[in-house]
Design a protein around this motif. Structure first.
Motif, mmCIF file in Angstrom:
data_model
loop_
_atom_site.group_PDB
_atom_site.id
_atom_site.type_symbol
_atom_site.label_atom_id
_atom_site.label_comp_id
_atom_site.label_asym_id
_atom_site.label_seq_id
_atom_site.Cartn_x
_atom_site.Cartn_y
_atom_site.Cartn_z
ATOM 1 N N HIS A 15 16.445 49.700 12.330
ATOM 2 C CA HIS A 15 17.481 50.599 11.828
ATOM 3 C C HIS A 15 16.943 52.020 11.952
ATOM 4 N N ASN A 17 17.703 56.296 10.762
ATOM 5 C CA ASN A 17 18.489 57.282 10.027
ATOM 6 C C ASN A 17 19.089 58.228 11.050
ATOM 7 N N ARG A 23 21.785 54.464 7.176
ATOM 8 C CA ARG A 23 21.001 53.754 8.184
ATOM 9 C C ARG A 23 21.943 53.022 9.114
ATOM 10 N N SER A 64 8.375 52.123 7.971
ATOM 11 C CA SER A 64 9.146 53.236 8.535
ATOM 12 C C SER A 64 8.223 54.090 9.387
ATOM 13 N N HIS A 140 13.146 52.369 11.082
ATOM 14 C CA HIS A 140 12.800 51.395 10.042
ATOM 15 C C HIS A 140 12.778 49.999 10.665
#
Length: 168
Positions: A15, A17, A23, A64, A140
């Protein structure tokens, strides 16, 4: 344990940002199509390898990666104005191709293949973004180490995994 010159196979979900969103799911490597790579050969983004270093078979992971350890920060120099004429097909501009957000394969002056995203255009110029689509985004990863083995000598020498079906 995952260390340099081990062949690592992981499943993961990625995922990122993205602007104006929380997300967004980017991709999944499931058990049907896991990711297999030679650890320490420099084929993966730096933060990905650092986060997996020292894990063991069947370990789960969740981490992350900041842009600097992923696909880099957005580089303004990768935003390029191109003359609209180069987008002509059979004498006419292909406006279907120039839709904002379209990713187009292009070649630089040395003939290297690049992926460019259409940002905008007017009657004379097209603004293309040649940054990696994930540049500037926090990534992530969640997943699991599903296989681990010593690399063969030829894999180490060549710097990548040989999967038995073809040579890269």
């Amino acid at each position: 344990m995952i260390t340099t010159n081990k062949v690592v196979t992981v499943t993961y979900s990625l995922h990122a940002n993205l602007p104006a969103q929380e997300r967004k799911h980017i991709e999944t490597a499931g058990e049907d199509k896991p990711l297999t790579f030679l650890f320490g050969a420099g084929n993966m983004i730096p933060g990905f390898e650092r986060a997996l270093d020292g894990l063991k078979l069947n370990d789960n992971f969740s981490f992350s990666i900041q842009p600097a350890d992923g696909y880099g920060v957005k580089d303004d120099a990768a935003m390029v104005q191109l003359p609209i004429e180069i987008f002509k097909h059979e004498g006419a501009i292909d406006f279907e191709m120039l839709k904002t957000g379209n990713v187009l394969p292009m070649r630089d002056n040395e003939g290297n293949l690049l992926q460019g995203t259409v940002v905008s255009y007017d009657q004379e110029k097209v603004l293309m973004d040649f940054n990696h689509p994930m540049a500037g985004h926090e990534l992530h990863f969640t997943g699991k180490v599903i296989a681990l083995r010593e690399a063969a000598e030829d894999e180490i020498a060549h710097g990548h995994v040989h999967d038995g079906t073809h040579h890269h």
